[in-house]
Design a protein around this motif. Sequence first.
Motif, short mmCIF file in Angstrom:
data_model
loop_
_atom_site.label_atom_id
_atom_site.label_comp_id
_atom_site.label_asym_id
_atom_site.label_seq_id
_atom_site.Cartn_x
_atom_site.Cartn_y
_atom_site.Cartn_z
N LYS A 186 -34.97 -23.85 -29.22
CA LYS A 186 -35.53 -22.51 -28.98
C LYS A 186 -36.93 -22.64 -28.40
O LYS A 186 -37.82 -23.20 -29.03
CB LYS A 186 -35.57 -21.71 -30.28
CG LYS A 186 -35.93 -20.25 -30.09
CD LYS A 186 -35.77 -19.48 -31.39
CE LYS A 186 -36.13 -18.01 -31.23
NZ LYS A 186 -35.25 -17.34 -30.26
N CYS A 188 -40.43 -20.94 -26.16
CA CYS A 188 -41.17 -19.73 -25.80
C CYS A 188 -40.86 -19.41 -24.33
O CYS A 188 -40.27 -20.21 -23.62
CB CYS A 188 -42.66 -19.93 -26.02
SG CYS A 188 -43.40 -21.21 -24.98
N SER A 189 -41.28 -18.23 -23.89
CA SER A 189 -40.88 -17.75 -22.56
C SER A 189 -41.49 -18.53 -21.41
O SER A 189 -40.96 -18.54 -20.30
CB SER A 189 -41.24 -16.27 -22.42
OG SER A 189 -42.65 -16.09 -22.56
N GLY A 190 -42.60 -19.20 -21.64
CA GLY A 190 -43.23 -19.96 -20.56
C GLY A 190 -44.65 -20.35 -20.90
O GLY A 190 -45.16 -20.04 -21.97
N GLU A 207 -41.24 -21.83 -16.93
CA GLU A 207 -40.78 -20.50 -17.30
C GLU A 207 -39.31 -20.58 -17.69
O GLU A 207 -38.50 -21.15 -16.95
CB GLU A 207 -40.93 -19.52 -16.13
CG GLU A 207 -40.46 -18.12 -16.45
CD GLU A 207 -40.55 -17.17 -15.27
OE1 GLU A 207 -40.14 -16.00 -15.43
OE2 GLU A 207 -41.00 -17.61 -14.19
N VAL A 208 -38.98 -20.04 -18.85
CA VAL A 208 -37.59 -20.01 -19.31
C VAL A 208 -36.90 -18.81 -18.66
O VAL A 208 -37.30 -17.67 -18.88
CB VAL A 208 -37.50 -19.93 -20.84
CG1 VAL A 208 -36.04 -19.79 -21.27
CG2 VAL A 208 -38.13 -21.16 -21.48
N LEU A 209 -35.89 -19.07 -17.86
CA LEU A 209 -35.18 -18.00 -17.15
C LEU A 209 -34.07 -17.39 -17.98
O LEU A 209 -33.79 -16.20 -17.89
CB LEU A 209 -34.61 -18.54 -15.83
CG LEU A 209 -35.60 -19.17 -14.86
CD1 LEU A 209 -34.88 -19.64 -13.60
CD2 LEU A 209 -36.71 -18.20 -14.49
N GLN A 210 -33.41 -18.22 -18.80
CA GLN A 210 -32.30 -17.72 -19.61
C GLN A 210 -32.03 -18.72 -20.73
O GLN A 210 -32.21 -19.92 -20.56
CB GLN A 210 -31.05 -17.56 -18.74
CG GLN A 210 -29.90 -16.82 -19.41
CD GLN A 210 -28.75 -16.56 -18.44
OE1 GLN A 210 -28.95 -16.45 -17.25
NE2 GLN A 210 -27.55 -16.46 -18.97
N SER A 211 -31.58 -18.22 -21.87
CA SER A 211 -31.23 -19.07 -23.00
C SER A 211 -29.86 -18.67 -23.54
O SER A 211 -29.50 -17.48 -23.50
CB SER A 211 -32.27 -18.95 -24.13
OG SER A 211 -33.54 -19.38 -23.70
N ASN A 221 -31.65 -23.91 -22.71
CA ASN A 221 -32.50 -23.05 -21.87
C ASN A 221 -32.46 -23.51 -20.42
O ASN A 221 -32.57 -24.71 -20.14
CB ASN A 221 -33.95 -23.11 -22.34
CG ASN A 221 -34.06 -23.02 -23.84
OD1 ASN A 221 -33.96 -21.95 -24.42
ND2 ASN A 221 -34.26 -24.17 -24.49
N VAL A 223 -34.67 -23.70 -17.40
CA VAL A 223 -36.13 -23.66 -17.24
C VAL A 223 -36.52 -23.97 -15.79
O VAL A 223 -36.00 -24.92 -15.19
CB VAL A 223 -36.81 -24.69 -18.18
CG1 VAL A 223 -38.33 -24.51 -18.15
CG2 VAL A 223 -36.28 -24.56 -19.59
#
Length: 302
Positions: A186, A188-190, A207-211, A221, A223
């Motif tokens: 898990k 964080c978003s970026g 940057e996390v685009l989708q998980s 994720n 990324v």
Amino acid sequence: MWELFFNETHFCLKVIESHIALELEKPVRFQEYGVGIFNTIPTKSGIKKAIKKKLILIDDELATTSKYISGGEKIALLENEEIESFTRLKLDLEVLYEDDYLAIIYKPSGILVSGNKFVTIANALAQNLKKSNQIDAVKPQPVHRLDYPTSGLLLVGKTSTAIQKLSELFQKKEIQKTYFAISIGKMCSGGVINLKIDNKHASTNFEVLQSVKSERFEFLNLVELSPKTGRKHQIRKHLAKIGHQILGDKIYGINSLKLKGNGLYLHAATISFLHPLTKEKISVSKEIPKKFLKIFPDIKIF
């Protein structure tokens, strides 16, 4: 073109390869131009040996080391049992951009960029790229590295000037590259990862685009990453150091989370820079591999 040639001792020699010289902006010494035009002798030293042994004809005359090529000449290589036999690597590469100075090709995962192995990208470049017409043309060579298990875009220089200038752009951090990876856990978003590698400053934006949830890994994720420095294995090390190793990474991270098979989920997707010679803005992209889409089927990158 030619079939047989009688040398000074009246021994009949057979033409085994032939070539029509490309039109050139400036005349080039044949021993420079001849590199890569024959499958039998692809090296500069081999060309020099063939000239010395009187095995190359240019417009039906024996070639010399002082001969210049300007374009349109008929060049032939004569048969000789003593010529070293080279096995050409048969590896088709996808060429995404090419001009007289440089090229951008797609490197599949599981292939070395260069090294002592026979199967390398470097060994396959001459057969996949057009020979440069520039006076300082050289055997095409990569100007940066991609890890063996990493797929994606590779920048190649075709002239000595281009190779030098592209290397300078990398040193000045004026070449922008974007990667996509699938990381574990898990996240964080970026943010920005600023952690030293080999006691040297290293920085990576992510940057996390989708998980998606994963039974084995909790979360996976997709990324997007942009390295601001160029340390060896930087992205792989940075994600492992923050506890989110790349799926399929067999070197970095926790052993219990290492995945067998399918390779490393890291892809060099875009490269952008100002062409050092034409001053044109170059931007090339390559879609993520299909194995990424099996985990994130709805994602659309380009």
